[in-house]
Design an enzyme around this catalytic site. Structure first.
Site, PDB file in Angstrom:
ATOM      1  N   TRP A 156      48.270  29.806  45.075  1.00 16.96           N
ATOM      2  CA  TRP A 156      49.224  30.830  45.504  1.00 16.96           C
ATOM      3  C   TRP A 156      49.678  30.501  46.927  1.00 16.96           C
ATOM      4  CZ3 TRP A 156      50.627  34.705  42.157  1.00 16.96           C
ATOM      5  CH2 TRP A 156      49.798  34.906  41.035  1.00 16.96           C
ATOM      6  N   CYS A 194      50.139  39.754  39.668  1.00 15.66           N
ATOM      7  CA  CYS A 194      48.876  39.552  38.949  1.00 15.66           C
ATOM      8  C   CYS A 194      48.232  40.880  38.570  1.00 15.66           C
ATOM      9  CB  CYS A 194      47.928  38.743  39.827  1.00 15.66           C
ATOM     10  SG  CYS A 194      46.246  38.622  39.168  1.00 15.66           S
ATOM     11  N   THR A 224      42.182  32.033  42.790  1.00 14.85           N
ATOM     12  CA  THR A 224      42.648  33.250  42.156  1.00 14.85           C
ATOM     13  C   THR A 224      42.811  34.399  43.142  1.00 14.85           C
ATOM     14  OG1 THR A 224      40.421  34.057  41.640  1.00 14.85           O
ATOM     15  CG2 THR A 224      41.471  32.595  40.017  1.00 14.85           C
ATOM     16  N   VAL A 225      43.662  35.331  42.764  1.00 11.19           N
ATOM     17  CA  VAL A 225      43.775  36.618  43.432  1.00 11.19           C
ATOM     18  C   VAL A 225      43.308  37.687  42.452  1.00 11.19           C
ATOM     19  CG1 VAL A 225      45.622  35.990  45.022  1.00 11.19           C
ATOM     20  CG2 VAL A 225      46.222  36.754  42.726  1.00 11.19           C
ATOM     21  N   TYR A 235      46.220  37.682  27.076  1.00 10.37           N
ATOM     22  CA  TYR A 235      46.203  36.262  27.430  1.00 10.37           C
ATOM     23  C   TYR A 235      45.707  35.413  26.258  1.00 10.37           C
ATOM     24  CZ  TYR A 235      47.082  37.350  32.346  1.00 10.37           C
ATOM     25  OH  TYR A 235      47.654  37.777  33.520  1.00 10.37           O
TER      26      TYR A 235
END
Length: 336
Positions: free
Chosen positions: A77, A44, A111-112, A175
């Site tokens: 994740w 990521c 999210t990370v 993105y």
């Protein structure tokens, strides 16, 4: 976290948990060495920023790190790289468990990067943009001797301004290009992306770094997109006006940073490619992960020393990463 509209294209869902870990603990979470766990994925780009900052500032002991696998499903994740598929400290299989420990009704993206409070097992924050700033400022008491100043006070307005441009047109722009659902949305994002890269090339043609004569927050934010450009964004996201290797100034700049301790030694091209080509099944339904591009060029001379500058200012380079955090070396194919 994202939303896609055929008319408007892709927009990022930025509803993060914005609780902060500060020196004075004003949000209820004071900086305490060993209390928290930084959860990242090497795939990521947003998490990659925190990995680089942690290395450059020498926060490895103060802020231990958990590394999730490169792929995930709709839920979360996962810690499939760890024995038994569980993080050895948090004892969880999925990062989702830490978000639900914070809020059982949590309905936003998992999210990370995310920082988890180990005693409670709950996420404190996943506000990636604020995280690196706080690592620079709030965690200063635990920086290594010789840590660079990545967010110097006198340069912050300029760093913030160019950081916003990089985010809108490059970090998020790739993105918006890759996830566009209409030709119009794609071309708008594509145009903004390469217009910004052109302006960055002009800025860097006679300056080794983006702001001042040392590495700052702005360089870290740009690097994590550039290092993924040819491996992922050029083909997978159709950002194909030019490869990074065909943009001489940016290619030399990216190699300069890659060869700087704390940058290239945090890059795992295997994880990067596996994540994007496997997780984005709507773009790559076969799930085939490309074998290239050849990574050998990242280690070639860049010539940017001639522009002067001091990578770490009055500081020093970080030492080598610990064996547990060492990424696989670049696989350089033999030449016939």
């Amino acid at each position: 976290m994202s939303n896609v509209s055929p008319a408007k294209g892709y927009s990022r869902d930025s509803r993060y948990i914005t609780t902060r870990i500060t020196a004075d603990g004003r949000d209820g979470f004071p900086v305490e060495p060993g209390r928290y766990r930084l959860v990242v994925s090497r795939a990521c780009p947003w998490a990659h920023r925190t990995v680089i900052f942690r290395r450059l500032l020498g926060l490895e002991k103060a802020l231990p790190m958990a590394i999730a696998g490169p792929t995930h499903d709709k839920r979360s994740w996962t810690f499939d790289l760890d024995p038994g598929g569980r993080d050895p400290v948090l004892g969880i299989e999925r990062l989702q468990e830490a978000f639900l420990a914070r809020d059982p009704a949590y309905d936003r993206g998992i999210t990370v990067p995310a920082i988890v409070d180990v005693p409670s097992g709950a996420v404190v924050t996943n506000d990636y943009a604020q995280l690196t700033l706080d690592l620079s400022l709030e965690w200063a008491a635990y920086h290594r001797d010789g840590a660079p100043d990545l967010y110097p006070a006198e340069l912050r307005p300029e760093i913030d301004a160019i950081g916003e441009e990089i985010y809108a047109d490059v970090n998020d722009g790739v993105y918006r290009t890759g996830f566009a659902k209409s030709q119009e949305a794609y071309e708008e994002a594509y145009g903004r992306l390469f217009a910004r890269l052109d302006r960055l090339s002009e800025r860097l043609e006679h300056s080794r770094y983006l702001v001042g004569d040392t590495i700052t927050e702005a360089d870290v934010r740009l690097f994590t997109s550039l290092v993924r450009f040819d491996a992922v964004y050029h083909g997978h996201f159709k950002c194909n006006r030019h490869k990074l290797t065909e943009m001489p100034v940016l290619w030399a700049y990216a190699r300069d940073l890659f060869q700087t301790p704390g940058f290239g030694d945090t890059v795992d091209f295997g994880h990067i490619k596996q994540h994007f080509y496997v997780v984005h099944g709507h773009i790559n339904p076969t799930g085939i992960v490309p074998a290239g591009p050849d990574p050998a060029g990242w280690l070639t001379p860049h010539g940017r020393e001639a522009l002067g500058g001091r990578p770490f200012g009055d500081g020093t380079p970080p030492g080598p990463p610990s064996p547990a955090e060492t990424v696989p070396p670049l696989l350089v194919p033999s030449r016939p």
